[in-house]
Enzyme design. Structure first.
Site, PDB file in Angstrom:
ATOM      1  N   GLY A  15       0.840  -1.211   0.000  1.00 32.68           N
ATOM      2  CA  GLY A  15       0.000   0.000   0.000  1.00 32.68           C
ATOM      3  C   GLY A  15       0.871   1.256   0.000  1.00 32.68           C
ATOM      4  N   ARG A  76       1.017  -4.844  -5.606  1.00 29.32           N
ATOM      5  CA  ARG A  76       1.091  -6.123  -4.907  1.00 29.32           C
ATOM      6  C   ARG A  76       1.413  -7.131  -6.013  1.00 29.32           C
ATOM      7  NH1 ARG A  76      -2.986  -3.427  -1.538  1.00 29.32           N
ATOM      8  NH2 ARG A  76      -1.901  -3.086   0.422  1.00 29.32           N
ATOM      9  N   ASP A 132      -0.356   2.245   8.625  1.00 26.62           N
ATOM     10  CA  ASP A 132      -0.908   1.481   9.752  1.00 26.62           C
ATOM     11  C   ASP A 132      -0.042   1.482  11.018  1.00 26.62           C
ATOM     12  OD1 ASP A 132      -3.093   0.856   8.264  1.00 26.62           O
ATOM     13  OD2 ASP A 132      -2.420  -1.153   7.718  1.00 26.62           O
ATOM     14  N   ASP A 134       2.105  -0.650  11.922  1.00 27.92           N
ATOM     15  CA  ASP A 134       2.077  -1.982  12.541  1.00 27.92           C
ATOM     16  C   ASP A 134       3.394  -2.724  12.352  1.00 27.92           C
ATOM     17  OD1 ASP A 134       1.738  -2.172   9.833  1.00 27.92           O
ATOM     18  OD2 ASP A 134       0.213  -3.731   9.900  1.00 27.92           O
ATOM     19  N   ARG A 176      -6.329  -2.545   8.895  1.00 31.81           N
ATOM     20  CA  ARG A 176      -6.869  -3.908   8.722  1.00 31.81           C
ATOM     21  C   ARG A 176      -6.507  -4.783   9.908  1.00 31.81           C
ATOM     22  NH1 ARG A 176      -5.352  -5.651   3.032  1.00 31.81           N
ATOM     23  NH2 ARG A 176      -3.365  -4.997   3.894  1.00 31.81           N
TER      24      ARG A 176
HETATM   25  P1  ADP Z   1       2.608  -4.387   2.614  1.00 32.75           P
HETATM   26  O1  ADP Z   1       4.063  -4.338   2.282  1.00 32.75           O
HETATM   27  O2  ADP Z   1       1.971  -3.028   2.563  1.00 32.75           O
HETATM   28  O3  ADP Z   1       2.348  -5.130   3.908  1.00 32.75           O
HETATM   29  P2  ADP Z   1       1.614  -6.694   1.093  1.00 32.75           P
HETATM   30  O4  ADP Z   1       1.414  -7.557   2.288  1.00 32.75           O
HETATM   31  O5  ADP Z   1       0.558  -6.667   0.078  1.00 32.75           O
HETATM   32  O6  ADP Z   1       1.863  -5.167   1.440  1.00 32.75           O
HETATM   33  O7  ADP Z   1       2.985  -7.168   0.410  1.00 32.75           O
HETATM   34  C1  ADP Z   1       3.521  -6.503  -0.714  1.00 32.75           C
HETATM   35  C2  ADP Z   1       4.187  -7.473  -1.642  1.00 32.75           C
HETATM   36  O8  ADP Z   1       5.310  -8.077  -0.998  1.00 32.75           O
HETATM   37  C3  ADP Z   1       3.325  -8.667  -2.082  1.00 32.75           C
HETATM   38  O9  ADP Z   1       2.422  -8.356  -3.106  1.00 32.75           O
HETATM   39  C4  ADP Z   1       4.416  -9.625  -2.573  1.00 32.75           C
HETATM   40  O10 ADP Z   1       4.880  -9.261  -3.851  1.00 32.75           O
HETATM   41  C5  ADP Z   1       5.515  -9.377  -1.538  1.00 32.75           C
HETATM   42  N1  ADP Z   1       5.425 -10.403  -0.470  1.00 32.75           N
HETATM   43  C6  ADP Z   1       4.657 -10.356   0.648  1.00 32.75           C
HETATM   44  N2  ADP Z   1       4.786 -11.481   1.383  1.00 32.75           N
HETATM   45  C7  ADP Z   1       5.654 -12.274   0.686  1.00 32.75           C
HETATM   46  C8  ADP Z   1       6.181 -13.587   0.890  1.00 32.75           C
HETATM   47  N3  ADP Z   1       5.859 -14.320   1.976  1.00 32.75           N
HETATM   48  N4  ADP Z   1       7.032 -14.079  -0.035  1.00 32.75           N
HETATM   49  C9  ADP Z   1       7.370 -13.349  -1.115  1.00 32.75           C
HETATM   50  N5  ADP Z   1       6.908 -12.114  -1.373  1.00 32.75           N
HETATM   51  C10 ADP Z   1       6.062 -11.573  -0.499  1.00 32.75           C
HETATM   52  O1  F6P Z   2      -1.941  -1.310   4.879  1.00 36.90           O
HETATM   53  C1  F6P Z   2      -2.516  -0.056   4.738  1.00 36.90           C
HETATM   54  C2  F6P Z   2      -3.971  -0.195   4.407  1.00 36.90           C
HETATM   55  O2  F6P Z   2      -4.417   1.116   4.195  1.00 36.90           O
HETATM   56  C3  F6P Z   2      -4.847  -0.891   5.430  1.00 36.90           C
HETATM   57  O3  F6P Z   2      -5.134  -0.134   6.566  1.00 36.90           O
HETATM   58  C4  F6P Z   2      -6.047  -1.213   4.567  1.00 36.90           C
HETATM   59  O4  F6P Z   2      -6.826  -2.242   5.070  1.00 36.90           O
HETATM   60  C5  F6P Z   2      -5.386  -1.629   3.303  1.00 36.90           C
HETATM   61  O5  F6P Z   2      -4.190  -0.920   3.226  1.00 36.90           O
HETATM   62  C6  F6P Z   2      -6.226  -1.412   2.074  1.00 36.90           C
HETATM   63  O6  F6P Z   2      -5.418  -1.653   0.964  1.00 36.90           O
HETATM   64  P1  F6P Z   2      -5.925  -1.584  -0.548  1.00 36.90           P
HETATM   65  O7  F6P Z   2      -7.081  -0.689  -0.624  1.00 36.90           O
HETATM   66  O8  F6P Z   2      -4.737  -1.086  -1.293  1.00 36.90           O
HETATM   67  O9  F6P Z   2      -6.239  -2.991  -0.907  1.00 36.90           O
END
Ligand code: ADP
Ligand code: F6P
Length: 327
Positions: A15, A76, A132, A134, A176
Site C-alpha cells: 500500500g 502487490r 498502519d 504496525d 486492517r
Molecule cells: P505491505 O508491504 O503493505 O504489507 P503486502 O502484504 O501486500 O503489502 O505485500 C507486498 C508485496 O510483498 C506482495 O504483493 C508480494 O509481492 C511481496 N510479499 C509479501 N509477502 C511475501 C512472501 N511471503 N514471499 C514473497 N513475497 C512476499
Molecule cells: O496497509 C494499509 C492499508 O491502508 C490498510 O489499513 C487497509 O486495510 C489496506 O491498506 C487497504 O489496501 P488496498 O485498498 O490497497 O487494498
C-alpha cells in the site's frame, strides 16, 4: 568480506503511504553523494520481475518531497511469492549490476525482501512505509502521521454536524490489522469509544457505555472504529448500535482511502528523509537485511525478520484515558 555496494535499486511496495516520495528522494540523492549508481524499480516487485528498472539522477527526484503517492508507483505482486518469480527478479538485477536494494513498504514487502535476500546474496534494507504503524522496531512509520492527521481533520468536520444535530456518529478509519490510526485519531478528537483489533470490546461494554451517556442526556457521541476491529467495521457497529439504542440518531461514516493520500506532514517528510539517508549508509557499512527505524529520536536497526514478527506491546492505559476523558 562483503562485496562493496556500488549500484543500488530502490522500490516502493504494498500500500502507498504519504512520505514515500521523500524517502525515494533521500535514497537517490544519498546514493549519488556516495558515487553510487541508483536505479528506480517501478511498481514494486513487479518491476524487478518485468525489468522495469530505470537509472535515476538527482533531477529525477526534484519537486517530489511534498507529494503523496509514489513516483515509482507501487503494486502487490503475486509472482514474487514464487521461486520462479524471484529468480526472474534476481536475473534482472544482475543484468543491471545492482548489488543492493532498498525496499520501502510494509511487513509484507519486508517478508518478500527477507526471502529474496536469503535465496540470493543481495543485501536488502527495509524502510517502514505504511499508514498502519504496525511494524516493530520504530516509533513511527512513513505515512502514519499524515494519515492520522487526515483522519483528525475529517472527524473534526463530522463533529460539527454531530453537535448541530445531537447525533451519535460511528467513524471507521483504516487499519486492517492494527488500531493505531483509530487510537491516535480517536483520542485527539475526543471519542467516547474506540474499537480496535488489539483490545476486545464486548457488545455489553459498547452498548452499556452509550446507554449510560444517553441517560445523562449526552447525545453527542463519537465512536471511532478501526476497519479490522472484531465487530467487522463501521457499518456492522452502526447496525448494532441502531438495534440497541432506538432513540439515538445514528450515522456511519467510512473515511477510507483519503487517509492514504495527500501531501505528507513535516514529520513524515523528516523521518522519510532521515531513514532514506540511513538506508544508503547501511548499505555502505555492509549491513544486511535490516529495517531502518527511529526509536527515541535515534536511528534503530532491526533485523527484517524481527520487524515482521514482533508486535509492539499494546498499552492499555490509552483506552483508560479515553474512558476517563470522555465522561
Ligand atoms: P505491505 O508491504 O503493505 O504489507 P503486502 O502484504 O501486500 O503489502 O505485500 C507486498 C508485496 O510483498 C506482495 O504483493 C508480494 O509481492 C511481496 N510479499 C509479501 N509477502 C511475501 C512472501 N511471503 N514471499 C514473497 N513475497 C512476499
Ligand atoms: O496497509 C494499509 C492499508 O491502508 C490498510 O489499513 C487497509 O486495510 C489496506 O491498506 C487497504 O489496501 P488496498 O485498498 O490497497 O487494498
Amino acid at each position: 568480506m562483503a562485496t562493496k555496494v556500488t549500484k543500488i535499486g530502490v522500490l516502493t511496495s504494498g500500500g502507498d503511504s504519504p512520505g514515500m516520495n521523500a524517502a525515494i528522494r533521500a535514497v537517490v540523492r544519498t546514493g549519488i553523494y556516495h558515487k553510487m549508481e541508483v536505479f528506480g524499480v517501478f511498481r514494486g516487485y513487479s518491476g524487478l520481475i518485468d525489468n522495469d528498472i530505470q537509472p535515476m539522477q538527482s533531477r529525477s527526484v526534484a519537486n517530489i518531497i511534498q507529494r503523496g503517492g509514489t513516483i515509482l508507483k507501487t503494486a502487490r505482486c503475486p509472482e514474487f511469492y514464487t521461486p520462479e518469480g524471484r529468480k526472474k527478479a534476481y536475473d534482472n538485477l544482475t543484468r543491471h549490476g545492482i548489488n543492493g536494494l532498498v525496499v520501502i513498504g510494509g511487513d509484507g514487502s519486508f517478508k518478500g525482501a527477507q526471502i529474496f535476500s536469503q535465496e540470493y546474496d543481495i543485501p536488502c534494507i527495509g524502510l517502514p512505509g505504511t499508514i498502519d504503524k504496525d511494524i516493530a522496531g520504530t516509533d513511527f512509520t512513513i505515512g502514519f502521521d499524515t494519515a492520522v492527521n487526515t483522519a483528525v481533520e475529517a472527524i473534526d468536520k463530522i463533529r460539527d454536524t454531530m453537535d448541530a444535530h445531537d447525533r451519535l456518529f460511528i467513524v471507521e478509519v483504516m487499519g486492517r490489522d492494527a488500531g493505531y490510526i483509530a487510537l491516535h485519531s480517536g483520542i485527539a478528537t475526543g471519542a467516547e469509544t474506540i474499537l480496535i483489533p488489539e483490545a476486545k470490546t464486548t457488545v455489553e461494554d459498547l452498548i452499556g457505555n452509550l446507554t449510560e451517556k444517553e441517560k445523562r442526556k449526552k447525545l453527542v457521541n463519537l465512536v471511532v472504529v478501526a476497519e479490522g476491529d472484531d465487530f467487522g467495521g463501521g457499518n456492522e457497529v452502526g447496525k448494532l448500535v441502531k438495534a440497541n439504542l432506538p432513540n439515538a440518531d445514528v450515522r456511519v461514516c467510512i473515511l477510507g482511502h483519503i487517509q492514504r493520500g495527500g501531501s505528507p506532514t513535516c514529520l513524515d517528510r523528516l523521518i522519510a528523509s532521515r531513514m532514506g539517508y540511513h538506508a544508503v549508509e547501511c548499505l555502505m557499512e555492509g549491513r544486511h537485511n535490516v529495517m531502518v527505524g527511529i526509536v527515541n529520536n535515534r536511528m534503530h536497526y532491526t533485523p527484517l525478520t524481527l520487524a515482521i514478527k514482533a508486535k509492539e506491546k499494546f498499552n492499555n492505559e490509552w483506552l483508560k484515558i479515553v474512558r476517563i476523558l470522555a465522561s
